[in-house]
Structures are given as structure tokens and as C-alpha cells.
Design an enzyme around this catalytic site. Structure first.
Site, PDB file in Angstrom:
ATOM      1  N   GLU A  23     -35.785 -81.894  13.192  1.00 31.72           N
ATOM      2  CA  GLU A  23     -36.449 -81.624  14.391  1.00 31.72           C
ATOM      3  C   GLU A  23     -37.471 -82.367  13.870  1.00 31.72           C
ATOM      4  O   GLU A  23     -38.692 -81.282  14.351  1.00 31.72           O
ATOM      5  CB  GLU A  23     -35.750 -80.123  14.705  1.00 31.72           C
ATOM      6  CG  GLU A  23     -34.849 -80.487  14.693  1.00 31.72           C
ATOM      7  CD  GLU A  23     -34.154 -78.824  15.088  1.00 31.72           C
ATOM      8  OE1 GLU A  23     -34.800 -78.033  15.648  1.00 31.72           O
ATOM      9  OE2 GLU A  23     -33.357 -78.626  15.877  1.00 31.72           O
ATOM     10  N   GLU A  25     -24.121 -82.714  16.226  1.00 36.99           N
ATOM     11  CA  GLU A  25     -24.576 -80.687  16.861  1.00 36.99           C
ATOM     12  C   GLU A  25     -23.333 -81.034  18.316  1.00 36.99           C
ATOM     13  O   GLU A  25     -24.220 -80.344  18.588  1.00 36.99           O
ATOM     14  CB  GLU A  25     -25.329 -80.140  15.906  1.00 36.99           C
ATOM     15  CG  GLU A  25     -26.526 -80.433  15.195  1.00 36.99           C
ATOM     16  CD  GLU A  25     -27.385 -79.528  15.045  1.00 36.99           C
ATOM     17  OE1 GLU A  25     -27.421 -78.341  16.116  1.00 36.99           O
ATOM     18  OE2 GLU A  25     -27.698 -79.770  13.891  1.00 36.99           O
TER      19      GLU A  25
HETATM   20  O1  G3I Z   1     -24.183 -63.052  10.691  1.00 40.88           O
HETATM   21  C1  G3I Z   1     -25.287 -62.350  10.331  1.00 40.88           C
HETATM   22  C2  G3I Z   1     -25.748 -61.241  10.579  1.00 40.88           C
HETATM   23  O2  G3I Z   1     -24.747 -60.762   9.191  1.00 40.88           O
HETATM   24  C3  G3I Z   1     -27.368 -60.954  10.370  1.00 40.88           C
HETATM   25  O3  G3I Z   1     -27.324 -59.363  10.389  1.00 40.88           O
HETATM   26  C4  G3I Z   1     -28.168 -61.021  11.150  1.00 40.88           C
HETATM   27  C5  G3I Z   1     -29.515 -61.300  11.032  1.00 40.88           C
HETATM   28  O4  G3I Z   1     -30.599 -61.849   9.712  1.00 40.88           O
HETATM   29  O5  G3I Z   1     -28.390 -62.569  11.274  1.00 40.88           O
HETATM   30  C6  G3I Z   1     -26.844 -63.021  11.612  1.00 40.88           C
HETATM   31  O6  G3I Z   1     -26.514 -64.712  11.163  1.00 40.88           O
HETATM   32  C7  G3I Z   1     -27.373 -65.443  12.031  1.00 40.88           C
HETATM   33  C8  G3I Z   1     -26.567 -66.757  12.488  1.00 40.88           C
HETATM   34  O7  G3I Z   1     -27.072 -67.678  12.977  1.00 40.88           O
HETATM   35  C9  G3I Z   1     -25.097 -65.929  12.859  1.00 40.88           C
HETATM   36  O8  G3I Z   1     -24.878 -65.752  13.823  1.00 40.88           O
HETATM   37  C10 G3I Z   1     -28.203 -65.926  12.089  1.00 40.88           C
HETATM   38  O9  G3I Z   1     -29.626 -64.603  11.881  1.00 40.88           O
HETATM   39  C11 G3I Z   1     -28.965 -66.959  13.048  1.00 40.88           C
HETATM   40  O10 G3I Z   1     -30.561 -67.305  12.409  1.00 40.88           O
HETATM   41  C12 G3I Z   1     -29.333 -68.209  12.841  1.00 40.88           C
HETATM   42  O11 G3I Z   1     -29.075 -69.017  13.994  1.00 40.88           O
HETATM   43  C13 G3I Z   1     -28.457 -70.570  13.983  1.00 40.88           C
HETATM   44  C14 G3I Z   1     -29.840 -71.274  13.951  1.00 40.88           C
HETATM   45  O12 G3I Z   1     -29.654 -72.874  14.271  1.00 40.88           O
HETATM   46  C15 G3I Z   1     -30.793 -70.753  12.989  1.00 40.88           C
HETATM   47  O13 G3I Z   1     -30.412 -71.323  11.716  1.00 40.88           O
HETATM   48  C16 G3I Z   1     -27.590 -70.524  14.466  1.00 40.88           C
HETATM   49  O14 G3I Z   1     -26.225 -70.063  13.726  1.00 40.88           O
HETATM   50  C17 G3I Z   1     -26.741 -72.347  14.744  1.00 40.88           C
HETATM   51  O15 G3I Z   1     -26.149 -72.820  15.804  1.00 40.88           O
HETATM   52  C18 G3I Z   1     -28.250 -72.801  15.123  1.00 40.88           C
HETATM   53  O16 G3I Z   1     -28.127 -73.928  14.412  1.00 40.88           O
HETATM   54  C19 G3I Z   1     -29.097 -75.068  15.281  1.00 40.88           C
HETATM   55  C20 G3I Z   1     -29.069 -76.442  14.158  1.00 40.88           C
HETATM   56  O17 G3I Z   1     -29.280 -75.903  12.845  1.00 40.88           O
HETATM   57  C21 G3I Z   1     -30.324 -77.543  14.234  1.00 40.88           C
HETATM   58  N1  G3I Z   1     -29.979 -77.680  15.877  1.00 40.88           N
HETATM   59  C22 G3I Z   1     -30.323 -76.565  16.888  1.00 40.88           C
HETATM   60  C23 G3I Z   1     -29.034 -75.576  16.332  1.00 40.88           C
HETATM   61  C24 G3I Z   1     -29.254 -74.306  17.247  1.00 40.88           C
HETATM   62  O18 G3I Z   1     -30.365 -74.000  17.914  1.00 40.88           O
END
Ligand code: G3I
Length: 324
Positions: A129, A236
């Protein structure tokens, strides 16, 4: 649709899915991944947000687990993401060292992570991005501020290649189907990287779309991206039912359009020359695995339902891949 053949059995290229390490403990998901999928993208656990600890140390337990599961099941892994504007850990923010010191820390991170998975990943989203939200120019970030708008990107590709001589090094972005101007800026950045000699060897189009996306937009985007000549990762894909712009469509109509959109994505990808079809990745295999459910529990964006049964979207994918 009953007894549908597995996606990876009918597609002439790798079929990917996002995955989180913890979810591999769930027998239903592990079985569905084994049946359908031939490539995994760590959804967040190969990113700085997971790897870089507050004290600047690195942890790799979760990404190592995903890589081990992939290797045990004959699946490829797509490394996601080395450099992203959205995630600059404290440990980097705090680095008030000179530019040289910062550059060394940046390079060391890429060398450590890409080096660890050398020979275990088929590719990397080296930079994610990089284009501005409105498509006009590039995003600013801690990386661009400290190391230069273009230089931080070119340096990331050169460093990733230094760590891994074989992986496909991709530039990944979103809204390339919705925003022609963003797509044009993305292609210009890719061309500038190539012209600078940076080892860019693939491009990723994320395809987070809504069910009511205008038919043909995806096909137009794919043809445009193909003109660069590099392998393309449809990286994605999910098709939201609730992010539709048209608020007057009923759920049934949205579900029909969702299936057609999955079909168009698959057809557009199938139309690429074989050497440009890197992989076709779903972001959330079952509805319950989708990040979109966090935004709106009523969404059902995935090709499989929570029990792992194929929905109309999965049937549309199989139909398009089979027509090959
Ligand atoms: O599961 C943990 C939990 O145990 C913990 O307590 C909490 C606090 O740190 O975090 C939780 O993990 C979260 C994870 O998603 C699972 O739900 C992370 O905080 C959170 O940042 C993470 O978000 C991800 C996001 O990217 C940021 O990395 C999303 O799953 C993921 O679908 C999203 O994917 C992005 C691609 O990388 C790039 N393109 C867009 C896409 C959607 O936003």
C-alpha cells in the site's frame, strides 16, 4: 452446491488463503485448508506488528507455525508484509539515530525476516500500500520520512533480494479495480522501480470489493495490470455484502451479485497469460475467518460458510477455473 471439486484441484495456479496461527488448532479450518488451498498468507503474524517487540527484539513463533503447517501440507507461503506505512513499531519510532543508523535498522529487519524464511516462501509483499489513498502520489510514512519517498521502497526490494535470491518480490495495493487513477499511480511506481533496477518481480492487487461492484471493472483492471508484463497475485479477495454502495439491494440480490463477482475475478485472472498468474488468494476462507466480520457481523464475504460448505461464490470460482 454439493460435492464441488476442491479449488486447488481445478485451478491451474496456486490458490491461497489468509491464515492466523491460532486458527490452525481448529480441525474444521485445518481440514478445509488441506482440501482447498495450496498457498498460505499469514494474515498479520508475519508483519512488524507481530514480530517486533516493544524492546526491539523479534518473535517468530506464530509465523514459524504457519510455515511448518504449510510445509507439512505441501502448501506454499506468501510472506506478508515487510514494509507497510500502517505499522511502524514503537521500537522504530523511538530510533532517533542518524539516517545511517535508521537505515541500518530498516535493512537489518528486512534481512532478518526475509533471511529467516529464505527457501520457505514463494514470494514477499515487500512493500504494501505505497500509493496514496486518493491515488494522487505516494503515501507518507515513518519509512518515507526517514529514508526518502522513493528510496525507502527501492531499498526494501534490494534488501529483500539480498536476503532471498529466489522469492518473487511483489508490490501490493488495494482499490486498483475501483480507482483508475490509483491504478495508474501504482503502475507508474512499478515502472519507476523497474527502471531504477530494483528487483520488483510481481504485483499484487488485493481485491477487497463489494458485491455491487460494476460488472467489468475487475476485468478492466486486470487487463491494465497485465500490460506491465509482471506476474500478478490476486492477493486478498473478499466480496462484502454490506459494503455495497447501492443501499437498495436486498440480501438475495447481493448474494447473487457476490457469486457473479467471484466469477468475474476468476475469469479475469484465467484470461492472463499463464506466466502472469502468480496465485489467486482469498482473504478469509469461511465467513467467520473474515476481518470484515469485525466491522459488521452481518457480512458474509467468503466463498465458504462457517461450516466450511461451499457457497455460490465457491461454485462460481470452480466454474470459471474449470472453463480454463
Ligand atoms: O488476535 C489478537 C489478540 O489475541 C490480541 O490480544 C489483539 C491485541 O494485540 O490482537 C489480535 O490480533 C489482531 C489480528 O488482526 C487478529 O484479529 C491484531 O491486533 C490486528 O492488528 C490484526 O488486524 C489485521 C490487519 O490487517 C492489520 O495487520 C487483520 O487481521 C487483517 O485482515 C488485515 O489485513 C490487511 C492486509 O494485511 C493488507 N490489506 C488490507 C487487509 C485488511 O485490512
Amino acid at each position: 452446491p454439493a460435492n464441488l471439486p476442491p479449488l486447488k484441484a481445478v485451478a491451474p495456479f496456486r490458490i491461497g488463503s489468509s491464515v492466523q496461527a491460532l486458527h490452525l488448532d481448529e480441525p474444521g479450518l485445518a481440514a478445509l485448508l488441506r482440501r482447498q488451498i495450496s498457498q498460505l498468507t499469514p494474515e498479520w503474524q508475519m508483519k512488524m506488528e507481530y514480530i517486533v517487540q516493544p524492546d526491539g527484539s523479534f518473535r517468530f513463533d506464530a509465523p514459524d507455525r504457519i510455515v511448518a503447517f504449510a510445509q507439512a501440507n505441501g502448501m506454499a507461503v506468501l510472506g506478508h508484509v515487510l514494509v507497510w506505512y500502517a505499522q511502524a513499531p514503537e521500537a522504530f519510532e523511538r530510533l532517533d539515530e542518524s539516517r545511517i543508523g535508521f537505515e541500518q535498522a530498516y535493512r537489518n529487519y528486512i534481512l532478518a525476516v526475509a533471511g529467516r524464511y529464505r527457501g520457505k516462501v514463494v514470494g514477499w509483499d515487500v512493500v504494501n500500500e505505497a500509493v496514496a489513498e486518493d491515488g494522487d502520489g505516494w503515501r507518507q510514512s515513518l519509512w518515507s520520512k526517514r529514508l526518502g519517498d522513493f528510496e525507502h521502497i527501492a531499498l526494501a526490494y534490494r534488501t529483500a533480494r539480498e536476503a532471498d535470491p529466489a522469492a518473487t518480490l511483489l508490490l501490493n495495493d488495494y482499490n486498483l479495480e475501483y480507482m483508475p487513477r490509483k491504478r495508474a499511480t501504482f503502475l507508474k511506481l512499478a515502472e519507476r522501480l523497474l527502471a531504477s533496477g530494483a528487483p520488483l518481480t510481481g504485483i499484487g492487487t488485493q481485491m477487497h470489493v463489494a458485491a455491487d461492484i460494476r460488472p467489468g471493472e475487475i476485468t478492466t483492471m486486470m487487463k491494465d495490470l497485465a500490460s506491465l508484463g509482471l506476474p500478478i497475485h490476486l492477493s486478498e479477495l473478499d466480496v462484502s455484502l454490506v459494503r455495497a454502495q447501492n443501499k437498495f439491494l436486498g440480501r438475495g440480490e447481493l448474494e447473487q451479485r457476490q457469486a457473479r463477482t467471484y466469477g468475474e475475478a476468476a475469469e479475469a485472472f484465467m484470461a492472463l497469460p499463464e506466466r502472469q498468474r502468480f496465485a489467486f488468494t482469498l482473504w478469509g476462507l469461511r465467513d467467520r475467518d473474515s476481518w470484515l466480520k469485525k466491522e459488521n457481523a452481518a457480512d458474509a464475504p467468503a466463498p465458504f460458510d462457517d461450516a466450511g460448505r461451499p457457497k455460490a461464490g465457491a461454485a462460481a470460482l470452480v466454474e470459471a477455473f474449470r472453463r480454463g
